[in-house]
Design a protein around this motif. Sequence first.
Motif: not given
Length: 299
Positions: A35-37, A150-153, A209-210, A215-216
């Motif tokens: 999640n951090r990556n 979801d969008l990162f802003y 990406i999340i 999934k990983a």
Amino acid sequence: MLKNFKLSRKFNILLLSIFLGAVLLSGIAFSAILNRNAEKEVTAKANLLLQTMLSVRQYTQTEVNPQLAPRLETEKEFLPQTVPGYSARQVMEDIRKNPQYTDFFYKEATLNPTNLRDKTDPFEEGLVNQFRNDSNLKELTGYRSSPAGDLFYIARPITIKKETCLRCHSTPEAAPKSQLATYGSNNGFGWKLNEIVGAQVISVPASGIIDNARKATLLFMGIVVAAFALAMLVINWLLKQTVVRPLNRMAKVANEVSMGDMDANFEQTSKDEIGNLAEAFNRMKTSLVMAMNMLGRGE
């Protein structure tokens, strides 16, 4: 309760407890790392895109605006190409024509814009008000929901730092006539020097990406569970072959000896602890035979 279980079952319960704890801890740690990556990757994309928009604004401000500004007084229609924010927005719209960037957004969200397409929505208005309430706040980041996911802003305040900006936004009387002809005199005025009037907001899709990170994590957990299940099968087989079966054989021989069969022998097939135990039982049987013989002779 464990006292009533066989050795193999006790061992499996202990091993399973250790496994569940290890899987839980490793899953939490692995998920946090992924999640951090993922957040770093999303942030890098947003920062790159934001820097691109800032470069477009700077180019418009220093290269395009000086060339077109004199025409604002003579043209009947306003030339939006002279406005840095307009140029950045148009470049972004051109980028979004690429299917890979459809869900990327850039907006100079303004409380009182000249062009109403830059008007803040309720979420953006909240961001702008945070900047206005705290002058030391230089950036806001987070996630927001959208129909695309979801969008990162990343949001940064828009502050009026140059007197030249007020030419088009102080009063209708000071504004170019072409601007009034195009946008009217009701919007985009009353701005003041050093006032925060809006926020630059760049939004990039984060759900993909999340989801990949999740999934990983699930794949990693599946591999760990499968590996441990295989390890448990191997360990159980080894436990039965090297511990349980030899102990069961010794228990059977001990039972036969206790019934008077002195010809039964404890097999010593190894030199480990089980072998040592078999040897000790054989010595004990020998001592028992000698004792019985002495009793039989009346000694």
